[in-house]
Design an enzyme around this catalytic site. Structure first.
Site, short mmCIF file in Angstrom:
data_model
loop_
_atom_site.label_atom_id
_atom_site.label_comp_id
_atom_site.label_asym_id
_atom_site.label_seq_id
_atom_site.Cartn_x
_atom_site.Cartn_y
_atom_site.Cartn_z
N SER A 98 4.39 33.92 -28.80
CA SER A 98 4.51 33.07 -27.61
C SER A 98 5.97 32.73 -27.41
CB SER A 98 3.71 31.78 -27.78
OG SER A 98 4.02 30.85 -26.76
N TYR A 140 1.33 24.80 -33.15
CA TYR A 140 1.35 26.00 -32.32
C TYR A 140 2.74 26.62 -32.29
CZ TYR A 140 0.72 29.09 -28.31
OH TYR A 140 0.67 30.20 -27.49
#
Length: 257
Positions: A150, A164
């Site tokens: 990401s 995350y």
């Protein structure tokens, strides 16, 4: 050049393939001629997605439901796949989770769930599938492992998604380390760092596309074919010499933060 992006005759396994980015990638692989297996925690959703993807034409999609966030789950998925296929040409480690909470209140279960799914699972599933990857690999046609990271592992966003961001940054570094080891076996490891794509995980891009697009230099959120194209590039002959790198697909966001 005619076959540079072809996946004809190749098999692929996409975790988290029933929806979102995983489904975009699975659809792209099918369109390029691959036989695709998709995995997801929810068996009914996984099987329904496989039926729908197969009905679109271009190739066969097979459901292999599993929870790869646990070592046992990853090993079970690898074992199930290897009862069906002698080798694996393409593994896409896409299954992911996210959790947001203020630093002072961030819970251990939110940390463990995200790190187990986003960082632990790609490592141990790849490990469990090494025999199948090596069986498919050759100097002329390497096997591929594509980790879905990401842009939050590259630059910092305003959201307090600690586990995350840390897991995705770790996955980018893990990609480099695994790549240097496995390239000797003709297994090429790379990663994709997506920006804003409409999905259940990125509800802002899904539900507030115009507002999200206003913050993106390219002026729009990512489309299905943007993600499929990036994955096809890395999975095909075109990406054979891309070793350990992370391809950023974000419309320029990381350069604007």
């Amino acid at each position: 050049m005619h076959d540079l992006f072809s996946l004809a005759g190749r098999t692929a396994l996409v975790t988290g393939g029933s929806r979102g980015i995983g489904r975009m990638i699975a659809a792209g692989f099918l369109a390029q001629g691959a036989r695709v297996y998709i995995s997801a925690r929810k068996a009914e959703a996984c099987e329904q997605a496989a039926r729908e993807l197969s009905a679109q034409g271009g190739g066969q999609c097979i459901a292999l439901p599993a929870d790869v966030a646990t070592l046992a789950g990853a090993q079970a998925l690898a074992a199930a796949y290897q009862t069906l296929e002698p080798g694996l040409d393409i593994l896409v480690n896409n299954a992911g989770a996210a959790w947001g909470a203020p630093l002072a209140d961030f819970p251990e279960n939110g940390w463990d769930k995200v790190v187990d799914t986003n960082l632990k699972a790609p490592f141990f599933l790849t490990q469990a599938l090494l025999p199948a990857l090596r069986a498919a690999a050759s100097a002329q046609r390497p096997a591929k492992v594509i980790n879905i990271a990401s842009i939050d592992g590259i630059s910092v966003n305003p959201l307090e998604t600690y586990s995350y961001a840390a897991s995705k940054a770790g996955l980018i570094q893990l990609t480099r380390r695994m790549a240097l080891t496995l390239v000797k076996d003709h297994v090429v490891v790379s990663a994709i760092a997506p920006g804003a794509f409409a999905s259940d995980m990125n509800r802002a891009a899904r539900d507030e596309a115009d507002a999200t697009a206003a913050r993106i230099p390219a002026g729009r959120i990512g489309r299905d074919d943007d993600m499929a194209g990036a994955a096809i590039y890395l999975a095909s002959r075109a990406g054979d010499y891309v070793v350990g790198s992370t391809l950023v697909v974000d419309g320029g966001v990381t350069h604007a933060r």
